[in-house]
Design a protein around this motif. Structure first.
Motif, PDB file in Angstrom:
ATOM      1  N   ARG A 221       3.966  -2.510  -5.453  1.00  8.79           N
ATOM      2  CA  ARG A 221       4.524  -3.720  -4.839  1.00  8.79           C
ATOM      3  C   ARG A 221       3.937  -4.037  -3.473  1.00  8.79           C
ATOM      4  NH1 ARG A 221      10.937  -4.030  -3.749  1.00  8.79           N
ATOM      5  NH2 ARG A 221      10.382  -2.139  -2.581  1.00  8.79           N
ATOM      6  N   ASN A 222       3.923  -3.057  -2.581  1.00  9.91           N
ATOM      7  CA  ASN A 222       3.470  -3.350  -1.228  1.00  9.91           C
ATOM      8  C   ASN A 222       1.980  -3.659  -1.170  1.00  9.91           C
ATOM      9  OD1 ASN A 222       5.937  -3.247  -0.006  1.00  9.91           O
ATOM     10  ND2 ASN A 222       5.730  -1.172   0.777  1.00  9.91           N
ATOM     11  N   MET A 223       1.189  -3.020  -2.022  1.00  8.60           N
ATOM     12  CA  MET A 223      -0.240  -3.339  -2.036  1.00  8.60           C
ATOM     13  C   MET A 223      -0.476  -4.784  -2.481  1.00  8.60           C
ATOM     14  SD  MET A 223      -3.465  -1.497  -3.947  1.00  8.60           S
ATOM     15  CE  MET A 223      -3.406  -0.020  -2.947  1.00  8.60           C
ATOM     16  N   ILE A 224       0.284  -5.205  -3.487  1.00  5.14           N
ATOM     17  CA  ILE A 224       0.167  -6.585  -3.975  1.00  5.14           C
ATOM     18  C   ILE A 224       0.568  -7.566  -2.884  1.00  5.14           C
ATOM     19  CG2 ILE A 224       1.114  -8.268  -5.609  1.00  5.14           C
ATOM     20  CD1 ILE A 224       1.398  -5.847  -7.582  1.00  5.14           C
TER      21      ILE A 224
ATOM     22  N   GLU B 224      -6.252 -17.927  10.041  1.00  7.18           N
ATOM     23  CA  GLU B 224      -6.861 -17.247  11.185  1.00  7.18           C
ATOM     24  C   GLU B 224      -5.832 -16.466  11.994  1.00  7.18           C
ATOM     25  OE1 GLU B 224      -9.059 -20.262  13.286  1.00  7.18           O
ATOM     26  OE2 GLU B 224     -10.722 -20.161  11.856  1.00  7.18           O
ATOM     27  N   ALA B 225      -4.977 -15.762  11.292  1.00  2.90           N
ATOM     28  CA  ALA B 225      -4.013 -14.871  11.941  1.00  2.90           C
ATOM     29  C   ALA B 225      -4.657 -13.504  12.144  1.00  2.90           C
ATOM     30  CB  ALA B 225      -2.754 -14.743  11.100  1.00  2.90           C
ATOM     31  N   GLU B 226      -4.262 -12.821  13.196  1.00  2.00           N
ATOM     32  CA  GLU B 226      -4.916 -11.547  13.529  1.00  2.00           C
ATOM     33  C   GLU B 226      -4.307 -10.351  12.824  1.00  2.00           C
ATOM     34  OE1 GLU B 226      -2.823  -9.863  17.555  1.00  2.00           O
ATOM     35  OE2 GLU B 226      -4.328 -11.419  17.841  1.00  2.00           O
ATOM     36  N   ALA B 227      -3.068 -10.490  12.322  1.00  6.53           N
ATOM     37  CA  ALA B 227      -2.404  -9.316  11.759  1.00  6.53           C
ATOM     38  C   ALA B 227      -1.350  -9.719  10.733  1.00  6.53           C
ATOM     39  CB  ALA B 227      -1.749  -8.492  12.864  1.00  6.53           C
ATOM     40  N   VAL B 228      -0.999  -8.750   9.891  1.00  3.87           N
ATOM     41  CA  VAL B 228       0.127  -8.871   8.959  1.00  3.87           C
ATOM     42  C   VAL B 228       1.122  -7.771   9.303  1.00  3.87           C
ATOM     43  CG1 VAL B 228       0.893  -8.594   6.573  1.00  3.87           C
ATOM     44  CG2 VAL B 228      -1.180  -9.913   7.069  1.00  3.87           C
ATOM     45  N   TYR B 229       2.373  -8.175   9.514  1.00  4.40           N
ATOM     46  CA  TYR B 229       3.448  -7.235   9.811  1.00  4.40           C
ATOM     47  C   TYR B 229       4.284  -7.002   8.558  1.00  4.40           C
ATOM     48  CZ  TYR B 229       3.006  -7.497  14.959  1.00  4.40           C
ATOM     49  OH  TYR B 229       2.567  -7.406  16.258  1.00  4.40           O
ATOM     50  N   PHE B 230       4.739  -5.750   8.359  1.00  4.70           N
ATOM     51  CA  PHE B 230       5.738  -5.506   7.322  1.00  4.70           C
ATOM     52  C   PHE B 230       6.633  -4.348   7.727  1.00  4.70           C
ATOM     53  CE2 PHE B 230       2.957  -2.213   5.960  1.00  4.70           C
ATOM     54  CZ  PHE B 230       3.498  -1.496   4.907  1.00  4.70           C
ATOM     55  N   GLY B 231       7.766  -4.219   7.033  1.00  2.00           N
ATOM     56  CA  GLY B 231       8.853  -3.388   7.527  1.00  2.00           C
ATOM     57  C   GLY B 231       8.973  -1.996   6.967  1.00  2.00           C
ATOM     58  N   ALA B 232       7.885  -1.350   6.581  1.00  2.00           N
ATOM     59  CA  ALA B 232       7.971   0.032   6.117  1.00  2.00           C
ATOM     60  C   ALA B 232       8.527   0.918   7.225  1.00  2.00           C
ATOM     61  CB  ALA B 232       6.588   0.533   5.708  1.00  2.00           C
ATOM     62  N   HIS B 233       9.343   1.900   6.845  1.00  2.00           N
ATOM     63  CA  HIS B 233       9.896   2.812   7.838  1.00  2.00           C
ATOM     64  C   HIS B 233      10.014   4.216   7.253  1.00  2.00           C
ATOM     65  CE1 HIS B 233      13.994   3.020   6.093  1.00  2.00           C
ATOM     66  NE2 HIS B 233      13.807   1.754   5.771  1.00  2.00           N
TER      67      HIS B 233
ATOM     68  N   GLU C  37      18.393  10.862  -3.142  1.00  2.00           N
ATOM     69  CA  GLU C  37      18.619  11.419  -4.459  1.00  2.00           C
ATOM     70  C   GLU C  37      17.500  11.021  -5.421  1.00  2.00           C
ATOM     71  OE1 GLU C  37      22.521  10.959  -5.988  1.00  2.00           O
ATOM     72  OE2 GLU C  37      23.494  11.320  -4.068  1.00  2.00           O
ATOM     73  N   GLU C  38      17.217  11.897  -6.366  1.00  2.00           N
ATOM     74  CA  GLU C  38      16.112  11.702  -7.305  1.00  2.00           C
ATOM     75  C   GLU C  38      16.231  10.408  -8.080  1.00  2.00           C
ATOM     76  OE1 GLU C  38      12.533  12.788  -9.151  1.00  2.00           O
ATOM     77  OE2 GLU C  38      13.563  13.688  -7.443  1.00  2.00           O
ATOM     78  N   SER C  39      17.466   9.995  -8.381  1.00  2.00           N
ATOM     79  CA  SER C  39      17.680   8.789  -9.188  1.00  2.00           C
ATOM     80  C   SER C  39      17.146   7.531  -8.512  1.00  2.00           C
ATOM     81  CB  SER C  39      19.169   8.604  -9.496  1.00  2.00           C
ATOM     82  OG  SER C  39      19.913   8.436  -8.299  1.00  2.00           O
ATOM     83  N   MET C  40      17.021   7.536  -7.181  1.00  2.00           N
ATOM     84  CA  MET C  40      16.564   6.343  -6.477  1.00  2.00           C
ATOM     85  C   MET C  40      15.108   6.005  -6.780  1.00  2.00           C
ATOM     86  SD  MET C  40      19.108   5.044  -5.054  1.00  2.00           S
ATOM     87  CE  MET C  40      18.179   3.763  -4.221  1.00  2.00           C
ATOM     88  N   LYS C  41      14.380   6.934  -7.376  1.00  2.00           N
ATOM     89  CA  LYS C  41      12.991   6.632  -7.740  1.00  2.00           C
ATOM     90  C   LYS C  41      12.910   5.543  -8.805  1.00  2.00           C
ATOM     91  CE  LYS C  41      10.890  11.004  -6.398  1.00  2.00           C
ATOM     92  NZ  LYS C  41      10.102  12.181  -6.815  1.00  2.00           N
ATOM     93  N   THR C  42      14.026   5.268  -9.489  1.00  2.00           N
ATOM     94  CA  THR C  42      14.024   4.176 -10.474  1.00  2.00           C
ATOM     95  C   THR C  42      13.915   2.814  -9.795  1.00  2.00           C
ATOM     96  OG1 THR C  42      16.445   3.970 -10.535  1.00  2.00           O
ATOM     97  CG2 THR C  42      15.420   5.523 -12.077  1.00  2.00           C
TER      98      THR C  42
ATOM     99  N   ILE D 273      10.766   8.255  -1.035  1.00  2.00           N
ATOM    100  CA  ILE D 273      10.918   7.561  -2.315  1.00  2.00           C
ATOM    101  C   ILE D 273       9.714   6.684  -2.638  1.00  2.00           C
ATOM    102  CG2 ILE D 273      12.399   6.030  -3.676  1.00  2.00           C
ATOM    103  CD1 ILE D 273      13.699   8.692  -2.870  1.00  2.00           C
ATOM    104  N   TYR D 274       9.223   5.950  -1.646  1.00  2.00           N
ATOM    105  CA  TYR D 274       8.220   4.918  -1.896  1.00  2.00           C
ATOM    106  C   TYR D 274       6.849   5.331  -1.342  1.00  2.00           C
ATOM    107  CZ  TYR D 274      12.484   2.288  -2.731  1.00  2.00           C
ATOM    108  OH  TYR D 274      13.702   1.886  -3.198  1.00  2.00           O
ATOM    109  N   PRO D 275       5.893   5.675  -2.203  1.00  2.00           N
ATOM    110  CA  PRO D 275       4.560   6.068  -1.727  1.00  2.00           C
ATOM    111  C   PRO D 275       3.883   4.986  -0.898  1.00  2.00           C
ATOM    112  CG  PRO D 275       4.844   6.675  -4.033  1.00  2.00           C
ATOM    113  CD  PRO D 275       6.022   5.817  -3.677  1.00  2.00           C
ATOM    114  N   ASP D 276       4.179   3.701  -1.197  1.00  2.07           N
ATOM    115  CA  ASP D 276       3.514   2.613  -0.470  1.00  2.07           C
ATOM    116  C   ASP D 276       4.222   2.264   0.837  1.00  2.07           C
ATOM    117  OD1 ASP D 276       5.744   1.398  -1.582  1.00  2.07           O
ATOM    118  OD2 ASP D 276       4.638  -0.143  -2.680  1.00  2.07           O
ATOM    119  N   CYS D 277       5.069   3.162   1.321  1.00  2.00           N
ATOM    120  CA  CYS D 277       5.651   3.031   2.655  1.00  2.00           C
ATOM    121  C   CYS D 277       5.252   4.205   3.553  1.00  2.00           C
ATOM    122  CB  CYS D 277       7.183   2.955   2.572  1.00  2.00           C
ATOM    123  SG  CYS D 277       7.821   1.419   1.873  1.00  2.00           S
ATOM    124  N   ARG D 278       4.355   5.050   3.045  1.00  2.86           N
ATOM    125  CA  ARG D 278       3.956   6.230   3.797  1.00  2.86           C
ATOM    126  C   ARG D 278       2.795   5.936   4.748  1.00  2.86           C
ATOM    127  NH1 ARG D 278       4.268  10.000  -1.632  1.00  2.86           N
ATOM    128  NH2 ARG D 278       6.550   9.886  -1.850  1.00  2.86           N
TER     129      ARG D 278
END
Length: 219
Positions: A99-102, A115-124, A88-93, A130-135
């Motif tokens: 956030r995810n870039m930060i 000296e870690a090789e990767a960063v994992y995160f849970g975008a799906h 629903e449109e209201s969820m954009k609030t 709704i969230y451009p930074d999960c695309r």
């Protein structure tokens, strides 16, 4: 010695599944959680508990001062949390600007320092609308940048980027994970509200997997 990875771990069910997936893949996991001034810190308590249980190196980083710059979200400001399904449109609030870039930038810095090789995160995929930074295009671009931003290349991995929350839960159940150790609700009350978008999506995932959610709800 196992290769190191950093997992951005919110304490919610998506990042909980990612955390366990990285552990089961044999990595030396270092978890990082962020207090970005969200409405409550209950999910951070769940994150701390899980990391203590598994003896995972865990840092909780307070970046709440960024709210001087990024506001206007129901997750950080005095704005009513919308109820109903995510689509629903209201969820954009509930969008927190950048956030995810930060978080990814800080997690990558941490990865370089240990000296870690990767960063994992849970975008799906359920978050894409709704969230451009999960695309996919955002994750691909961040991955390209993080490979050249330091002397040491760090890969950004979102293992469930093409999966739904239903798929994530199915994978977690196959790993025999206990989702009583997660918190999803946008409200930090004693029991989950069952009405906010996060709860609605979580309950749908359990229903579609023919499984009962182990956490308590108000209704």
């Amino acid at each position: 010695m196992s290769a190191k990875v950093v997992v951005i771990y919110s304490g919610g069910m998506d990042s909980y599944t990612v955390l366990n997936k990285a552990m089961q893949q044999g990595y030396d996991v270092h978890a990082v959680s962020f207090n970005y001034g969200q409405r409550h810190s209950k999910e951070l308590l769940f994150a701390k508990k899980v990391c203590e249980q598994h003896k995972i190196e865990h840092k909780i980083v307070d970046i709440s001062s960024i709210n001087q710059l990024i506001g206007g979200s129901a997750l950080t400001d005095d704005i009513d949390v919308p109820e109903g399904h995510y689509e629903e449109e209201s969820m954009k609030t509930t969008v927190v600007p950048n956030r995810n870039m930060i978080m990814l930038s800080m997690a990558v810095g941490y990865a370089v320092s240990i000296e870690a090789e990767a960063v994992y995160f849970g975008a799906h995929s359920g978050d894409h609308a709704i969230y451009p930074d999960c695309r996919t295009e955002f994750v691909d671009a961040m991955n390209d940048v993080c490979k050249i931003a330091n002397y040491q290349a760090v890969e950004v991995r979102a293992p469930y980027l093409a999966a739904s929350k239903i798929d994530i839960l199915r994978d977690g159940l196959a790993m025999n994970l206990d989702y009583a150790d997660t918190w999803t609700c946008y409200n930090g009350q004693e029991r989950a509200c069952g009405r906010c978008g996060a709860c609605q999506e979580r309950l749908e995932a359990f229903a579609e997997n023919n499984t009962v959610d182990p956490i308590a709800y108000q209704d």
